[in-house]
Design a protein around this motif. Structure first.
Motif, PDB file in Angstrom:
ATOM      1  N   TRP A  83      41.141  42.158  25.504  1.00 56.31           N
ATOM      2  CA  TRP A  83      40.591  42.033  26.852  1.00 56.31           C
ATOM      3  C   TRP A  83      39.227  42.694  26.970  1.00 56.31           C
ATOM      4  O   TRP A  83      38.910  43.641  26.244  1.00 56.31           O
ATOM      5  N   SER A  84      38.462  42.222  27.917  1.00 54.22           N
ATOM      6  CA  SER A  84      37.170  42.826  28.238  1.00 54.22           C
ATOM      7  C   SER A  84      37.385  44.193  28.904  1.00 54.22           C
ATOM      8  O   SER A  84      38.478  44.491  29.396  1.00 54.22           O
ATOM      9  N   ARG A  85      36.325  44.973  28.942  1.00 51.69           N
ATOM     10  CA  ARG A  85      36.382  46.269  29.624  1.00 51.69           C
ATOM     11  C   ARG A  85      36.745  46.086  31.103  1.00 51.69           C
ATOM     12  O   ARG A  85      37.575  46.820  31.646  1.00 51.69           O
ATOM     13  N   ALA A  86      36.146  45.088  31.752  1.00 48.67           N
ATOM     14  CA  ALA A  86      36.410  44.843  33.175  1.00 48.67           C
ATOM     15  C   ALA A  86      37.884  44.523  33.406  1.00 48.67           C
ATOM     16  O   ALA A  86      38.490  44.978  34.387  1.00 48.67           O
ATOM     17  N   LYS A  87      38.473  43.763  32.518  1.00 51.30           N
ATOM     18  CA  LYS A  87      39.878  43.395  32.668  1.00 51.30           C
ATOM     19  C   LYS A  87      40.782  44.614  32.457  1.00 51.30           C
ATOM     20  O   LYS A  87      41.761  44.803  33.182  1.00 51.30           O
ATOM     21  N   LYS A  88      40.440  45.474  31.498  1.00 55.30           N
ATOM     22  CA  LYS A  88      41.200  46.708  31.285  1.00 55.30           C
ATOM     23  C   LYS A  88      41.095  47.611  32.511  1.00 55.30           C
ATOM     24  O   LYS A  88      42.080  48.224  32.930  1.00 55.30           O
ATOM     25  N   GLU A  89      39.916  47.705  33.094  1.00 52.95           N
ATOM     26  CA  GLU A  89      39.736  48.532  34.288  1.00 52.95           C
ATOM     27  C   GLU A  89      40.547  47.987  35.471  1.00 52.95           C
ATOM     28  O   GLU A  89      41.109  48.751  36.254  1.00 52.95           O
ATOM     29  N   ILE A 133      44.115  49.053  34.915  1.00 55.55           N
ATOM     30  CA  ILE A 133      44.281  50.471  35.261  1.00 55.55           C
ATOM     31  C   ILE A 133      44.423  50.633  36.776  1.00 55.55           C
ATOM     32  O   ILE A 133      45.251  51.411  37.251  1.00 55.55           O
ATOM     33  N   ARG A 134      43.638  49.878  37.523  1.00 56.72           N
ATOM     34  CA  ARG A 134      43.719  49.941  38.994  1.00 56.72           C
ATOM     35  C   ARG A 134      44.971  49.264  39.541  1.00 56.72           C
ATOM     36  O   ARG A 134      45.304  49.414  40.713  1.00 56.72           O
ATOM     37  N   GLY A 135      45.642  48.485  38.699  1.00 57.54           N
ATOM     38  CA  GLY A 135      46.811  47.731  39.159  1.00 57.54           C
ATOM     39  C   GLY A 135      46.428  46.483  39.933  1.00 57.54           C
ATOM     40  O   GLY A 135      47.221  45.943  40.698  1.00 57.54           O
ATOM     41  N   ASP A 136      45.214  46.000  39.718  1.00 59.03           N
ATOM     42  CA  ASP A 136      44.682  44.836  40.428  1.00 59.03           C
ATOM     43  C   ASP A 136      44.971  43.564  39.627  1.00 59.03           C
ATOM     44  O   ASP A 136      44.124  43.049  38.909  1.00 59.03           O
ATOM     45  N   TRP A 137      46.196  43.056  39.752  1.00 55.51           N
ATOM     46  CA  TRP A 137      46.615  41.895  38.970  1.00 55.51           C
ATOM     47  C   TRP A 137      45.879  40.626  39.381  1.00 55.51           C
ATOM     48  O   TRP A 137      45.715  39.717  38.566  1.00 55.51           O
ATOM     49  N   ASN A 138      45.422  40.543  40.630  1.00 54.19           N
ATOM     50  CA  ASN A 138      44.619  39.387  41.033  1.00 54.19           C
ATOM     51  C   ASN A 138      43.312  39.348  40.243  1.00 54.19           C
ATOM     52  O   ASN A 138      42.869  38.289  39.804  1.00 54.19           O
ATOM     53  N   GLU A 139      42.694  40.524  40.059  1.00 51.21           N
ATOM     54  CA  GLU A 139      41.446  40.588  39.289  1.00 51.21           C
ATOM     55  C   GLU A 139      41.699  40.328  37.809  1.00 51.21           C
ATOM     56  O   GLU A 139      40.913  39.655  37.157  1.00 51.21           O
ATOM     57  N   VAL A 140      42.795  40.830  37.275  1.00 50.87           N
ATOM     58  CA  VAL A 140      43.151  40.541  35.880  1.00 50.87           C
ATOM     59  C   VAL A 140      43.267  39.033  35.692  1.00 50.87           C
ATOM     60  O   VAL A 140      42.716  38.459  34.745  1.00 50.87           O
ATOM     61  N   ALA A 199      40.793  36.497  33.542  1.00 47.95           N
ATOM     62  CA  ALA A 199      41.366  35.647  32.486  1.00 47.95           C
ATOM     63  C   ALA A 199      40.892  34.212  32.655  1.00 47.95           C
ATOM     64  O   ALA A 199      40.538  33.538  31.673  1.00 47.95           O
ATOM     65  N   LYS A 200      40.850  33.725  33.889  1.00 50.97           N
ATOM     66  CA  LYS A 200      40.389  32.366  34.152  1.00 50.97           C
ATOM     67  C   LYS A 200      38.905  32.223  33.847  1.00 50.97           C
ATOM     68  O   LYS A 200      38.479  31.221  33.277  1.00 50.97           O
ATOM     69  N   CYS A 201      38.114  33.234  34.184  1.00 47.69           N
ATOM     70  CA  CYS A 201      36.669  33.185  33.917  1.00 47.69           C
ATOM     71  C   CYS A 201      36.404  33.132  32.424  1.00 47.69           C
ATOM     72  O   CYS A 201      35.554  32.383  31.958  1.00 47.69           O
ATOM     73  N   ARG A 202      37.130  33.940  31.664  1.00 50.29           N
ATOM     74  CA  ARG A 202      36.907  33.995  30.223  1.00 50.29           C
ATOM     75  C   ARG A 202      37.282  32.675  29.544  1.00 50.29           C
ATOM     76  O   ARG A 202      36.677  32.266  28.580  1.00 50.29           O
ATOM     77  N   SER A 203      38.312  32.018  30.075  1.00 51.30           N
ATOM     78  CA  SER A 203      38.753  30.768  29.448  1.00 51.30           C
ATOM     79  C   SER A 203      37.933  29.574  29.922  1.00 51.30           C
ATOM     80  O   SER A 203      38.146  28.461  29.468  1.00 51.30           O
ATOM     81  N   GLY A 204      37.013  29.827  30.844  1.00 47.87           N
ATOM     82  CA  GLY A 204      36.143  28.741  31.296  1.00 47.87           C
ATOM     83  C   GLY A 204      36.686  27.971  32.488  1.00 47.87           C
ATOM     84  O   GLY A 204      36.097  26.997  32.910  1.00 47.87           O
ATOM     85  N   ASN A 205      37.809  28.396  33.033  1.00 50.58           N
ATOM     86  CA  ASN A 205      38.405  27.716  34.188  1.00 50.58           C
ATOM     87  C   ASN A 205      37.964  28.378  35.485  1.00 50.58           C
ATOM     88  O   ASN A 205      38.760  28.868  36.256  1.00 50.58           O
TER      89      ASN A 205
END
Length: 97
Positions: free
Chosen positions: A69-75, A78-85, A89-95
């Motif tokens: 995972w990217s640093r942003a996704k790990k952060e 850590i925050r428990g922000d599953w919507n951001e995770v 994930a969608k941004c990285r896969s191009g969707n």
């Protein structure tokens, strides 16, 4: 028996993901440098996230996933922000939505 996946923040700001069947013992080993390797040269380390898993395979698979995972996704994790995770994930896969 429970297994744990965990994320450490190292002194240089980097993250380290691992898994174990004894979280307290393993974090202590990282904190003293007894584990050697990556974290031993980046002390002190801080436990910033952990989650229990029912099997070692589940913990190992999640560890491998997080390591990619990217640093942003790990952060976000850590925050428990599953919507951001999920969004990252969608941004990285191009969707991009």
């Amino acid at each position: 028996m429970s297994f744990w996946i965990y994320l450490l923040r190292c002194a240089d700001g980097s993250f380290y993901a691992g898994h174990t069947d004894d979280l307290d013992k393993r974090i202590g080993e990282h904190a003293t440098g007894a584990c050697g390797g990556y974290t031993a040269t980046r002390l002190p380390v801080e436990l910033v996230w952990s989650q229990d898993c029912s099997t070692r395979i589940e913990a190992l698979n999640f560890e491998r996933q997080i390591k990619g995972w990217s640093r942003a996704k790990k952060e976000a994790l850590i925050r428990g922000d599953w919507n951001e995770v999920s969004r990252l994930a969608k941004c990285r896969s191009g969707n991009r939505d």
